[in-house]
Scaffold this motif. Structure first.
Motif, PDB file in Angstrom:
ATOM      1  N   SER A 194     -28.099  49.143 -74.543  1.00  0.00           N
ATOM      2  CA  SER A 194     -27.932  48.409 -75.907  1.00  0.00           C
ATOM      3  C   SER A 194     -28.590  49.216 -76.971  1.00  0.00           C
ATOM      4  O   SER A 194     -28.441  49.031 -78.148  1.00  0.00           O
ATOM      5  N   ALA A 195     -29.351  50.187 -76.677  1.00  0.00           N
ATOM      6  CA  ALA A 195     -30.166  51.052 -77.680  1.00  0.00           C
ATOM      7  C   ALA A 195     -29.186  52.334 -77.984  1.00  0.00           C
ATOM      8  O   ALA A 195     -29.755  52.915 -79.090  1.00  0.00           O
ATOM      9  N   LEU A 196     -28.326  52.424 -77.663  1.00  0.00           N
ATOM     10  CA  LEU A 196     -27.204  53.693 -77.698  1.00  0.00           C
ATOM     11  C   LEU A 196     -26.158  53.429 -78.758  1.00  0.00           C
ATOM     12  O   LEU A 196     -25.552  52.158 -78.718  1.00  0.00           O
ATOM     13  N   ASP A 197     -25.640  54.391 -79.350  1.00  0.00           N
ATOM     14  CA  ASP A 197     -24.286  54.151 -80.057  1.00  0.00           C
ATOM     15  C   ASP A 197     -23.146  53.991 -79.081  1.00  0.00           C
ATOM     16  O   ASP A 197     -23.347  54.245 -77.999  1.00  0.00           O
ATOM     17  N   ALA A 198     -22.182  53.537 -79.811  1.00  0.00           N
ATOM     18  CA  ALA A 198     -20.835  52.997 -78.885  1.00  0.00           C
ATOM     19  C   ALA A 198     -20.486  54.282 -78.119  1.00  0.00           C
ATOM     20  O   ALA A 198     -20.169  53.975 -76.804  1.00  0.00           O
ATOM     21  N   ASP A 199     -20.233  55.422 -78.396  1.00  0.00           N
ATOM     22  CA  ASP A 199     -19.624  56.444 -77.634  1.00  0.00           C
ATOM     23  C   ASP A 199     -20.575  56.927 -76.297  1.00  0.00           C
ATOM     24  O   ASP A 199     -20.233  56.889 -75.289  1.00  0.00           O
ATOM     25  N   LEU A 200     -21.646  56.998 -76.819  1.00  0.00           N
ATOM     26  CA  LEU A 200     -23.075  57.154 -75.888  1.00  0.00           C
ATOM     27  C   LEU A 200     -23.130  56.196 -74.661  1.00  0.00           C
ATOM     28  O   LEU A 200     -23.211  56.637 -73.631  1.00  0.00           O
ATOM     29  N   ARG A 201     -22.813  54.923 -75.236  1.00  0.00           N
ATOM     30  CA  ARG A 201     -23.041  53.791 -74.265  1.00  0.00           C
ATOM     31  C   ARG A 201     -22.146  53.964 -73.155  1.00  0.00           C
ATOM     32  O   ARG A 201     -22.485  53.835 -72.158  1.00  0.00           O
ATOM     33  N   ASP A 202     -20.715  54.225 -73.468  1.00  0.00           N
ATOM     34  CA  ASP A 202     -19.672  54.220 -72.558  1.00  0.00           C
ATOM     35  C   ASP A 202     -20.080  55.402 -71.499  1.00  0.00           C
ATOM     36  O   ASP A 202     -19.925  55.390 -70.119  1.00  0.00           O
ATOM     37  N   LEU A 254     -20.904  42.524-101.281  1.00  0.00           N
ATOM     38  CA  LEU A 254     -21.874  42.230-100.372  1.00  0.00           C
ATOM     39  C   LEU A 254     -21.787  43.377 -99.306  1.00  0.00           C
ATOM     40  O   LEU A 254     -20.774  43.924 -98.944  1.00  0.00           O
ATOM     41  N   LEU A 255     -23.067  43.854 -99.112  1.00  0.00           N
ATOM     42  CA  LEU A 255     -23.160  45.039 -98.104  1.00  0.00           C
ATOM     43  C   LEU A 255     -23.734  44.565 -97.139  1.00  0.00           C
ATOM     44  O   LEU A 255     -24.824  43.761 -96.609  1.00  0.00           O
ATOM     45  N   ALA A 256     -23.285  45.144 -95.572  1.00  0.00           N
ATOM     46  CA  ALA A 256     -23.814  44.662 -94.470  1.00  0.00           C
ATOM     47  C   ALA A 256     -23.857  45.929 -93.519  1.00  0.00           C
ATOM     48  O   ALA A 256     -23.127  46.504 -93.266  1.00  0.00           O
ATOM     49  N   ASP A 257     -25.335  46.059 -93.190  1.00  0.00           N
ATOM     50  CA  ASP A 257     -25.869  47.392 -92.529  1.00  0.00           C
ATOM     51  C   ASP A 257     -25.857  47.045 -90.936  1.00  0.00           C
ATOM     52  O   ASP A 257     -26.828  46.443 -90.571  1.00  0.00           O
ATOM     53  N   GLU A 258     -24.662  47.096 -90.300  1.00  0.00           N
ATOM     54  CA  GLU A 258     -24.795  46.751 -88.725  1.00  0.00           C
ATOM     55  C   GLU A 258     -25.218  45.365 -88.628  1.00  0.00           C
ATOM     56  O   GLU A 258     -26.091  45.242 -87.983  1.00  0.00           O
ATOM     57  N   VAL A 283     -21.358  48.717 -92.342  1.00  0.00           N
ATOM     58  CA  VAL A 283     -21.314  49.717 -91.800  1.00  0.00           C
ATOM     59  C   VAL A 283     -21.596  49.288 -90.140  1.00  0.00           C
ATOM     60  O   VAL A 283     -22.224  48.231 -90.108  1.00  0.00           O
ATOM     61  N   SER A 284     -20.909  50.153 -89.543  1.00  0.00           N
ATOM     62  CA  SER A 284     -21.231  49.966 -88.161  1.00  0.00           C
ATOM     63  C   SER A 284     -21.015  51.306 -87.259  1.00  0.00           C
ATOM     64  O   SER A 284     -20.180  52.223 -87.942  1.00  0.00           O
ATOM     65  N   HIS A 285     -21.485  51.252 -85.982  1.00  0.00           N
ATOM     66  CA  HIS A 285     -20.883  52.293 -85.078  1.00  0.00           C
ATOM     67  C   HIS A 285     -20.155  51.566 -84.062  1.00  0.00           C
ATOM     68  O   HIS A 285     -20.005  52.352 -83.152  1.00  0.00           O
ATOM     69  N   ASP A 286     -19.690  50.580 -84.264  1.00  0.00           N
ATOM     70  CA  ASP A 286     -18.760  49.729 -83.243  1.00  0.00           C
ATOM     71  C   ASP A 286     -17.378  49.668 -83.551  1.00  0.00           C
ATOM     72  O   ASP A 286     -17.149  49.005 -84.518  1.00  0.00           O
ATOM     73  N   PRO A 287     -16.597  50.392 -83.090  1.00  0.00           N
ATOM     74  CA  PRO A 287     -15.266  50.436 -83.612  1.00  0.00           C
ATOM     75  C   PRO A 287     -14.529  49.070 -83.509  1.00  0.00           C
ATOM     76  O   PRO A 287     -13.723  48.940 -84.243  1.00  0.00           O
ATOM     77  N   GLY A 288     -14.974  48.283 -82.370  1.00  0.00           N
ATOM     78  CA  GLY A 288     -14.320  46.998 -82.399  1.00  0.00           C
ATOM     79  C   GLY A 288     -14.686  46.141 -83.186  1.00  0.00           C
ATOM     80  O   GLY A 288     -13.846  45.746 -84.059  1.00  0.00           O
ATOM     81  N   VAL A 289     -15.932  46.142 -83.894  1.00  0.00           N
ATOM     82  CA  VAL A 289     -16.085  45.275 -85.216  1.00  0.00           C
ATOM     83  C   VAL A 289     -15.376  45.800 -86.370  1.00  0.00           C
ATOM     84  O   VAL A 289     -14.926  44.830 -87.056  1.00  0.00           O
ATOM     85  N   LEU A 290     -15.576  46.908 -86.531  1.00  0.00           N
ATOM     86  CA  LEU A 290     -14.729  47.424 -87.524  1.00  0.00           C
ATOM     87  C   LEU A 290     -13.236  47.162 -87.555  1.00  0.00           C
ATOM     88  O   LEU A 290     -12.624  46.767 -88.433  1.00  0.00           O
ATOM     89  N   ALA A 291     -12.524  47.559 -86.386  1.00  0.00           N
ATOM     90  CA  ALA A 291     -11.106  47.325 -86.294  1.00  0.00           C
ATOM     91  C   ALA A 291     -10.831  45.937 -86.651  1.00  0.00           C
ATOM     92  O   ALA A 291      -9.816  45.232 -87.193  1.00  0.00           O
ATOM     93  N   HIS A 292     -11.666  44.949 -86.145  1.00  0.00           N
ATOM     94  CA  HIS A 292     -11.512  43.665 -86.111  1.00  0.00           C
ATOM     95  C   HIS A 292     -11.512  43.050 -87.751  1.00  0.00           C
ATOM     96  O   HIS A 292     -11.061  42.329 -88.135  1.00  0.00           O
TER      97      HIS A 292
END
Lengths: 538, 275
Positions: A185-193, A454-458, A489-498
């Motif tokens: 959970s502490a890692l970026d999406a790509d590293l997580r996989d 409105l700015l949202a940082d992760e 802002v996000s490192h999660d492709p799912g959140v951004l695509a959604h």
């Protein structure tokens, strides 16, 4: 259903855990039973479901006032319930081991990688053998077992490497069972996989039993043989991973539905996923494209780090249209948060051009109060963005008070209701709220001044999937209701695509590409051009 | 069975220290009623009497009752410590907050000034100040306060600088909460607890420093009873009449010890890691 391929390594029957007096406090874990063979078993649930308590109980890591009861808990036929602390010391690491969440906290900062990995072997292993086994363990997790890495300290390691070192330290003594509690959970999406694949692959190769604890159903299904779904302390659904996507259990279905992706764009994640939020609310006013909400051209930010300049953002240009949800994507350290802080006006030293709603903004100046109010921000960590000694009501009231508004109390209560919170939380301190509730308070605070941007940082990276789903729905909803522009802002492709109409990819402070929603749908997710693989890890 | 005790009772150190201090404070307040004799009354027939039923702690070289002098001696000690706390802590906090919050030149000037004061040994600087101002309760308190504040300023500055980076202060800034309001309403509540813990730690040292000034004749003027001066007086006869110096010396030890215990307890209770 619980019968593993061969004789179970670990047997758990009727595991019940209380935090506090068992006669007055309801149990946090209720009668959990399962077997674990030489297989990968996932324990899935949202935060507070008790899944981490189960993991801790298996390694006898719970201390009073927590109490653990079970009719059986055994490892290879050996009873685990009545072991002395000394016997546990011999068992932990050698027979059953755990991989922890965050390498930043789990690795001892004053031990080198070599010492750290070899520590689980105990003092009786001789030096030459120790060196060999450390090298073998590091190679098993895909790191070099010789040379500089052995004498490196944890702060020399990247997050992904730290994770691998922790894994090597967990498996060096060849335990029979490995418990991995949200290991990534502490890692970026790509590293997580990558890291999860490694855990699953390694335990399979070494013939170990893996208990993977996660809130992410998709990750569990991709890597495990069987899945147990936990809700409110009890196992509510258990089936082979291949059958989970068709499970009829309502809680499992809700977990699936809370998964954001390009396919869920424009829909709610919670409750009724078939209803589009664009249809449930007033028709979307066509975005006013004559005025851009935000335009940055050739924007650069340079930090002085130990007197050496570090370019966090190098000449990035972008334009955000009014009413748009705009995403910034990239691995951690790519400059996306820095860019967001420039937009928020809390990072004064930058070069380039910055226009906000058609008005140029100068670098290094204090924003005037009216300008200040047009932009508000939702921070990444809801545990760090609320003043720990102010009550919820006071936090909201002060914002209005300072802005010179009337009806302070009513409007603050209204703001709480708007973000789906009970105004009864008024007198609570932030530490008395859950992560999701805190993030809602942060959003309520940002909305009080009616910002246009409105700015949202992760905003959801610190939350589990079900809580995240609620927050994402809320962001989409308020964006529509207030007609504001949202930069996410996000490192999660799912959140951004959604959520996003358009996504800009960044890496190492530079622009790498841009995709609109149609392109994202065509690619199935964020196009790979925007998510180049991480720079090769050293 | 699970009687909910006030939080402070969960730390034994705080309970012991607090109880001892309460006794001392009560003794200071009720001195005229508690003391068996007038602390200033000389009785040369009864000089240097060993502890007895009439004079529980014996008498000094002028025949004054040591117990009574001890009880009245609580007053200048506590008064001095309270005065120092009231002057040094707020001053240090203001300097530290301003320095950490404003940064830049304000920070540089204030911190160099703090460094200069910090560079002097405490007691030596206090002695120099009393030497110029003349002895007395207020001068001694001022001298001790003047040497005590830099530690608070340093601590407050460091904490402020860390806190300024926090998201919740950035959020307040974005909501237009700035300047004095931010410092008083948002920063001060966060740096105050550690200052209070530090103060209770420092108080033990201040008791000893105050007695030290008294011992050197730089504190309260005789014949007002003061523990340090009493020790000095007793040291002249320490080999034959040990009690004259021992009794006030033990009192200094006990009070500074109880401040230490209390501070240790407070630190345990307020440490965020103890929830």
């Amino acid at each position: 259903m619980d019968d593993a391929a061969d004789k179970p390594l670990l047997r758990v029957r009727d595991l019940t855990i209380h935090y506090g007096d068992a006669t007055t406090v309801p149990p946090s874990v209720r009668a959990v039973s399962f077997d674990l063979g030489r297989e990968a078993l996932a324990l899935v649930g949202s935060s507070g479901s008790g899944k981490s308590s189960v993991a801790r109980a298996l390694l006898a890591l719970l201390r009073p006032p927590a109490s653990v009861r079970a009719s059986e808990m055994s490892l290879l036929g050996r009873d685990l319930l009545n072991l002395s602390p000394h016997e546990w010391d011999k068992l932990r690491g050698n027979e059953i081991a755990m991989v922890l969440q965050d390498p930043k906290f789990a690795l001892n900062p004053v031990l080198t990688v070599g010492e750290q990995v070899g520590e689980a072997l105990g003092p009786e292993v001789r030096k030459s053998e120790r060196r060999e086994r450390v090298a073998a363990a590091l190679e098993a997790v895909g790191l070099s077992g010789s040379g500089r890495l052995l004498s490196a300290y944890p702060h020399h390691l990247s997050g992904g490497m730290g994770q691998r070192v922790m894994l090597a330290a967990s498996v060096i003594a060849r335990p029979r069972v490995l418990v991995a509690d949200e290991p990534t959970s502490a890692l970026d999406a790509d590293l997580r996989d990558q890291a999860l694949d490694l855990v699953a692959d390694l335990t399979r190769r070494l013939g170990m039993g893996l208990l993977l604890i996660t809130h992410d159903l998709a990750q569990a299904v991709a890597r495990c043989d069987r899945v147990l779904v936990m809700d409110q302390g009890a196992i509510v659904d258990r089936r082979p991973a291949s059958e989970l996507s068709t499970s009829s259990h309502p809680y499992t279905r809700a977990l699936w539905a809370s998964h954001p992706s390009a396919g869920t764009y424009g829909t709610r994640l919670v409750a009724d996923p078939t209803l589009s939020f664009r249809q449930t609310h007033a028709p979307d006013a066509p975005p006013d494209t004559t005025v851009e909400a935000l335009r940055l051209s050739e924007l650069s930010v340079t930090y002085a780090h130990h007197r050496r300049p570090i370019q966090a953002v190098s000449s990035v240009s972008l334009a955000v249209r009014q009413g748009e949800i705009f995403g910034l994507f990239g691995p951690s350290g790519c400059g996306k948060t820095t860019l967001l802080r420039v937009m928020a006006g809390i990072l004064p030293g930058w070069t380039g051009h910055f226009d906000l709603f058609g008005q140029p903004v100068a670098s290094g100046t204090r924003w005037s109060p009216p300008l200040r109010r047009t932009v508000q921000m939702v921070f990444q960590d809801p545990y760090a963005s609320l003043h720990p000694r102010h009550r919820v009501g006071a936090i909201l009231q002060e914002v209005l008070h300072v802005a010179g508004e009337d009806d302070v109390e009513d409007r603050a209560a209204e703001a709480l209701r708007e973000v789906g919170l009970d105004p009864g939380l008024w007198r609570r301190f932030p530490h008395q709220l859950s992560g999701g509730q805190r993030q809602r308070v942060v959003i309520a605070r940002a909305l009080l001044l009616n910002p246009r941007l409105l700015l949202a940082d992760e905003p959801t990276s610190a939350l589990d999937l079900t809580t995240q789903a609620g927050i994402l729905d809320l962001l989409a909803e308020i964006r529509l209701r207030h007609g504001m522009t949202l930069v996410l802002v996000s490192h999660d492709p799912g959140v951004l695509a959604h959520l996003c109409d358009r996504v800009l990819g960044m890496e190492l402070g530079r622009f790498v590409g841009e995709a609109d929603h149609n392109q994202i749908v065509q690619a199935g997710s964020i196009p790979t051009a925007l998510s180049r693989p991480n720079p090769k890890e050293r | 069975m699970n009687l909910r005790l006030p939080q402070a009772f969960r730390s034994p150190a705080a309970v012991v220290g607090g109880t001892l201090l309460t006794v001392v404070i009560l003794a200071a307040l009720l001195a005229p009623w508690l003391a068996p004799f007038d602390p200033l009354m000389q009785n040369l027939d009864q000089r240097l009497q060993p502890p007895s039923a009439i004079h529980l702690f014996g008498t000094d070289s002028l025949g004054r009752d040591l117990l009574s002098r001890l009880i009245f001696g609580c007053r200048p000690v506590l008064g001095l410590v309270a005065l120092v706390a009231v002057v040094a802590v707020p001053f240090g906090l203001v300097v530290g907050l301003l320095s950490g919050f404003r940064g830049g030149w304000t920070d540089r000037i204030l911190m160099r000034f703090t460094d200069i004061v910090l560079a002097f040994p405490h007691l030596v600087l206090a002695m120099a100040l009393v030497g110029t101002l003349g002895p007395g309760l207020f001068n001694a308190a001022f001298a001790l306060a003047a040497t005590a504040w830099p530690a608070y300023a340093r601590q407050a500055r460091t904490e402020t600088r860390v806190l300024r980076q926090s998201d919740y202060l950035k959020a307040s800034e974005m909501a237009g909460i700035t300047g004095f309001r931010l410092m008083r309403g948002h920063l001060l509540p966060l740096i105050l607890p550690s200052a209070v813990v530090r103060l209770s730690l420092d108080m033990a040292g201040m008791v000893v420093a105050a007695a030290g000034l008294g011992f050197l004749g730089l504190g309260i003027r005789p014949p007002t009873p003061e523990w340090g001066a009493m020790v000095a007086e007793g040291s002249r006869v320490i080999f034959d009449q040990w009690w004259v110096a021992t009794v006030p010396g033990a009192a200094v030890l006990l009070v500074s010890l109880s401040f230490n215990l209390l501070s240790e307890g407070l630190r345990d209770l307020w440490d965020p890691r103890h929830g």
